[in-house]
Design a protein around this motif. Structure first.
Motif, PDB file in Angstrom:
ATOM      1  N   ARG A   1     -86.272 125.621  61.550  1.00 18.90           N
ATOM      2  CA  ARG A   1     -86.482 125.877  60.131  1.00 18.90           C
ATOM      3  C   ARG A   1     -87.307 127.148  59.971  1.00 18.90           C
ATOM      4  O   ARG A   1     -88.528 127.093  59.969  1.00 18.90           O
ATOM      5  CB  ARG A   1     -87.210 124.660  59.557  1.00 18.90           C
ATOM      6  N   LEU A   2     -86.622 128.273  59.839  1.00 20.24           N
ATOM      7  CA  LEU A   2     -87.327 129.558  59.844  1.00 20.24           C
ATOM      8  C   LEU A   2     -87.393 130.214  58.467  1.00 20.24           C
ATOM      9  O   LEU A   2     -87.713 131.385  58.354  1.00 20.24           O
ATOM     10  CB  LEU A   2     -86.666 130.513  60.850  1.00 20.24           C
ATOM     11  N   GLY A   3     -87.061 129.462  57.425  1.00 20.80           N
ATOM     12  CA  GLY A   3     -87.165 130.012  56.077  1.00 20.80           C
ATOM     13  C   GLY A   3     -85.840 129.971  55.324  1.00 20.80           C
ATOM     14  O   GLY A   3     -84.776 129.793  55.916  1.00 20.80           O
ATOM     15  N   THR A   4     -85.940 130.145  53.994  1.00 21.25           N
ATOM     16  CA  THR A   4     -84.743 130.016  53.145  1.00 21.25           C
ATOM     17  C   THR A   4     -83.704 131.108  53.448  1.00 21.25           C
ATOM     18  O   THR A   4     -82.504 130.860  53.379  1.00 21.25           O
ATOM     19  CB  THR A   4     -85.123 130.060  51.648  1.00 21.25           C
ATOM     20  N   GLY A   5     -84.194 132.300  53.812  1.00 21.28           N
ATOM     21  CA  GLY A   5     -83.266 133.384  54.149  1.00 21.28           C
ATOM     22  C   GLY A   5     -82.512 133.066  55.426  1.00 21.28           C
ATOM     23  O   GLY A   5     -81.289 133.250  55.523  1.00 21.28           O
ATOM     24  N   HIS A   6     -83.231 132.563  56.411  1.00 18.97           N
ATOM     25  CA  HIS A   6     -82.628 132.163  57.683  1.00 18.97           C
ATOM     26  C   HIS A   6     -81.612 131.035  57.453  1.00 18.97           C
ATOM     27  O   HIS A   6     -80.518 131.029  58.031  1.00 18.97           O
ATOM     28  CB  HIS A   6     -83.742 131.714  58.644  1.00 18.97           C
ATOM     29  N   ALA A   7     -81.975 130.093  56.575  1.00 16.22           N
ATOM     30  CA  ALA A   7     -81.081 128.959  56.284  1.00 16.22           C
ATOM     31  C   ALA A   7     -79.759 129.445  55.700  1.00 16.22           C
ATOM     32  O   ALA A   7     -78.675 129.016  56.136  1.00 16.22           O
ATOM     33  CB  ALA A   7     -81.766 127.986  55.319  1.00 16.22           C
TER      34      ALA A   7
END
Ligand code: UD1
Ligand code: CA
Length: 461
Positions: free
Chosen positions: A81-87
């Motif tokens: 879970r590396l952030g909304t952009g990564h998601a």
């Protein structure tokens, strides 16, 4: 027009729920949070719905994949879970090249399709649109930075914001729509140099502005639409918002609610006109309620149909049953799966009916069990009647013909048939078929013992 692809972010752990169940499987109005989001998105007619899952993902896939609504979802795992952009980046390989991408959060369940349509429409005009709202207390949210001419310049996360930015009350709901081709380029350039060390989706806004894109915004009808669920208090709060909406919907359809705050709808409920629903009524699953039906206090109806003019009196439970027009059920009645009442049937207090057809105008008013039975029209079932349907291994049917009269306290030992117009004497145990039109009874002769004495208590030594 470019096809619409919806990307729902649902990889959050939901630690604050303190639950073994993934957050997006917690329910509002009887349906998982994620199901609400998927169905709001589906109503836009997208080409594809992608769900980015993480913690407990298999559970989420199993639960939603089995439902009609979750059937064709494209499931994408975000292992870390590396952030909304990564998601969002994890979903991009599955997104069509010239798509319009709508990003939603799996834990923001009350957003309306009309609102989402407005966001998509704005994004089609310019390439990027955000759903924003002004809050009394914007704490915790990303703030919308606008230039003097009111154009959006950037989103700044609370933890990265200075005092001036924190004073801004217009916040990012997290919901946005963006052109896929441009999004790919911007996602490639994200970094995680910020207070949380995450790849923020929100950083694409400043990139878009640099690229000369006019960032458009749309607003929800109210803040409740964009509230998220992080803990159980918020879950309860959103449940109330949802229920208030359902109550308004029932009233708009013609139902009188004695107290709109004390009806709970947990499924697909349809009501006719002039329905009256008293307090503490729970309607679950697929429920259809006809014109003029009255439902008393403390009634639970699940997956059932109640036809026009029927009356369900206080404290009754109706599950997977059909109640015909003009029936009267309860108080304290229990209709179990497969109870099918024709018109004008009366089922009274402490009567349980299971897997039985009850004919027009028949009555079982008190303390009775009718299971696996076929009851004709105009039958009168006396108080305390029991269909003995179970022999310990198998279930058997009881058939009662039209116009039969079953006296009080009768045991009908199935399989057994009572003929049309038959009368069964009170207190009988009927194990063989009773012929039509005649009186059948089993009864031990009544005796009186003269000189009999009641036992007296032996004094203790
Ligand atoms: C995010 C926004 C913020 C906005 C707020 C609205 C960013 C950087 N910030 O902040 O501007 O005001 O939402 O509620 O986008 N998720 C994943 N994978 C991840 C990270 C998040 O799937 O790696 C999902 C979460 O499950 C959640 C959603 O994305 O559904 C938002 O994540 P969250 O951590 O709650 O973002 P916020 O910090 O609240
Ligand atoms: Ca959040």
């Amino acid at each position: 027009m470019s096809p619409l692809h919806v990307v729902i972010l649902a990889a959050g752990q939901g630690k604050r729920m303190r639950s073994a169940l993934p957050k997006v499987l917690h329910r509002i109005g009887g349906r998982p949070l994620l199901e609400h989001v998927i169905s709001a998105a589906r109503a836009l007619g997208p080409e594809r719905v992608h769900v980015v899952y993480g913690h407990g993902g298999d559970q989420v896939r199993d639960a939603l994949g089995a439902t009609e609504i979750g059937r064709d979802v494209s499931w994408i795992e975000q292992a870390e879970r590396l952030g909304t952009g990564h998601a969002v980046a994890q979903a991009m390989p599955a997104v069509a090249d010239e798509a319009m991408v709508l990003v939603l959060f799996g834990d923001v369940p009350l957003v309306r399709t009309e609102t989402l349509a407005a966001v998509v429409e704005r994004a089609r005009e310019s390439g990027l649109a955000l759903l924003t709202v002004e809050l009394e207390d914007p704490t915790g949210y990303g703030r919308i930075l606008r230039a003097e001419d009111a154009t959006v310049r950037a989103i700044v996360e609370e933890r990265d914001a200075d005092a001036t930015t924190r004073a801004v009350r217009e916040i990012n709901t997290g919901i946005l729509a963006v052109d896929a081709t441009r999004l790919r380029g911007w996602l490639d350039r994200l970094d995680n140099r910020n207070a949380q060390g995450e790849f923020y989706l929100t950083d694409i806004i400043a990139m878009a502005v640099d690229a000369g894109v006019t960032v458009r915004t749309a607003a929800p009808t109210g803040p409740a639409e964009v509230l998220g669920v992080n803990d159980r208090s918020q879950l309860a709060e959103l449940e109330r918002h949802f229920q208030a909406g359902e109550a308004r919907r029932l009233m708009a359809a013609g139902a009188t609610l004695m107290d709109p705050a004390r009806v709970d709808v947990r499924g697909e409920v349809e009501v006719g006109q002039d329905v009256v629903i008293d307090v503490n009524v729970v309607l679950e699953g697929n429920v259809s309620i006809g014109d003029g039906v009255q439902i008393g206090p403390n009634v639970v109806v699940r997956d059932s149909r109640i036809d026009a003019g029927a009356c369900i009196l206080a404290n009754s439970l109706v599950e997977e049953a059909q109640v015909g027009a003009g029936c009267r059920v309860g108080p304290f009645a229990r209709l179990r799966p497969g109870a099918v009442l024709a018109a004008e049937v009366h089922i009274g207090n402490f009567v349980e009916v299971k897997n039985s057809n009850i004919g027009v105008g028949s009555k079982a008013n008190h303390l009775t069990y009718l299971g696996d039975s076929e009851v004709g029209a105009g039958v009168n079932v006396g108080a305390g009647t029991i269909t003995c349907n179970y022999d310990g291994a198998n279930k058997h049917r009881t058939v009662i013909g039209d116009g039969a009269f079953i006296g009080s306290g009768v045991e009908l030992v199935a399989p057994v048939t009572v003929g049309e117009g038959a009368t069964i004497g009170a207190g009988s145990t009927i194990g063989r078929d009773a012929p039509a039109g005649q009186l059948t009874l089993t009864r031990a002769p009544q005796v009186t013992r003269s000189g009999w004495q009641r036992p007296v208590k032996v004094p203790k030594k």
